[in-house]
Design a protein around this motif. Structure first.
Motif, short mmCIF file in Angstrom:
data_model
loop_
_atom_site.label_atom_id
_atom_site.label_comp_id
_atom_site.label_asym_id
_atom_site.label_seq_id
_atom_site.Cartn_x
_atom_site.Cartn_y
_atom_site.Cartn_z
N ASP A 105 0.85 -1.19 -0.10
CA ASP A 105 0.02 -0.03 -0.10
C ASP A 105 0.75 1.08 0.08
N THR A 106 1.72 1.15 0.92
CA THR A 106 2.72 2.39 0.96
C THR A 106 3.68 2.51 -0.34
N SER A 151 -3.18 -6.05 15.60
CA SER A 151 -2.75 -5.19 14.80
C SER A 151 -3.42 -3.90 14.58
N PHE A 209 -2.61 -0.04 15.14
CA PHE A 209 -2.87 0.88 14.07
C PHE A 209 -3.69 1.94 14.48
N TYR A 235 -0.90 7.38 9.22
CA TYR A 235 -1.04 6.06 8.69
C TYR A 235 0.25 5.38 8.86
N GLN A 236 0.31 4.40 9.74
CA GLN A 236 1.36 3.78 10.17
C GLN A 236 1.73 2.40 8.89
N PRO A 237 2.58 2.67 8.34
CA PRO A 237 2.90 1.57 7.30
C PRO A 237 3.61 0.41 8.15
N GLU A 266 -0.20 -4.92 4.95
CA GLU A 266 -1.16 -4.09 4.85
C GLU A 266 -2.24 -4.38 4.07
N ARG A 267 -3.37 -3.71 3.59
CA ARG A 267 -4.47 -4.25 3.10
C ARG A 267 -4.12 -4.90 1.59
N THR A 297 3.77 -7.43 11.76
CA THR A 297 3.31 -6.18 11.51
C THR A 297 2.87 -5.27 12.89
N ARG A 309 4.60 -2.15 14.34
CA ARG A 309 4.00 -0.87 14.62
C ARG A 309 3.91 -0.60 16.21
#
Length: 195
Positions: A3-4, A123, A127, A144-146, A150-151, A182, A186
């Motif tokens: 995503d990032t 998670s 987040f 937004y925490q990478p 992610e999605r 993850t 985070r």
């Protein structure tokens, strides 16, 4: 992570889709609702034993709509806290529907899906809590925490589980490991960022 890292690559396409939807008079919140409705179809299809490839394609279509809604909000200057709440909540509803349908229909060890759901809850808790506690702002309405999973990574794992139904338990264990990693990422980043 994807995503990032990949957002800049696909953003021009998402932007063009958003402009088309704006011309058609669709608001960001309406597109969020459409993304939810489309996103529930794959779980229904999996429960009914309908083509997994088609279900995967529909899942990714819902993901595209989910990316478009935020772009519409930014382009029309209609971002709102409730829009963010609706977006994040509906994303989880789609994921929950997939967890329930795949776990119920194809898992030999349902406890593995309980572990997967628990890792996602952990998670997401980190987040969302960091997002609420942070003073940083991003183009989204919260920090937004990478992270590694992610999605998009979630969609990839869900897609693999939908296609390779005989291996859902192994894939769910891998998915759980990625999500727990993850969560740790985070949490450590939150410690550095918020203390």
């Amino acid at each position: 992570m994807l995503d990032t890292k990949a957002r800049n690559i696909i953003q021009p396409f998402i932007g063009k889709c958003a402009e088309l939807f704006i011309k058609k008079g669709l608001s960001a919140n309406q597109v969020t609702i459409i993304a939810l409705l489309i996103g529930l179809i794959p779980a229904i299809m999996m429960t009914m034993g309908v083509s997994s490839i088609l279900a995967v394609m529909i899942l990714w279509l819902s993901g595209l709509f989910d990316a478009i809604d935020g772009t519409i909000a930014r382009k029309t200057n209609t971002m709102s806290p409730f829009g963010s709440v609706m977006d994040v909540t509906f994303d989880r509803v789609v994921e929950i529907s997939l967890l329930l349908s795949i776990g119920y229909c194809y898992s030999n060890e349902p406890m593995i899906f309980v572990i997967l759901a628990s890792s996602i809850i952990l998670s997401m808790t980190i987040f969302l809590t960091v997002g609420a506690a942070s003073e940083k702002a991003t183009e989204k309405s919260f920090y937004y925490q990478p992270g590694l999973a992610e999605r998009t990574e979630g969609f990839i794992l869900f897609s693999l589980m939908m296609i390779f139904t005989n291996y859902v338990d192994i894939l769910a264990i891998i998915f759980s490991g990625l999500v727990l990693f993850t969560a740790c990422q985070r949490f450590i980043e939150a410690y550095k960022h918020l203390r």
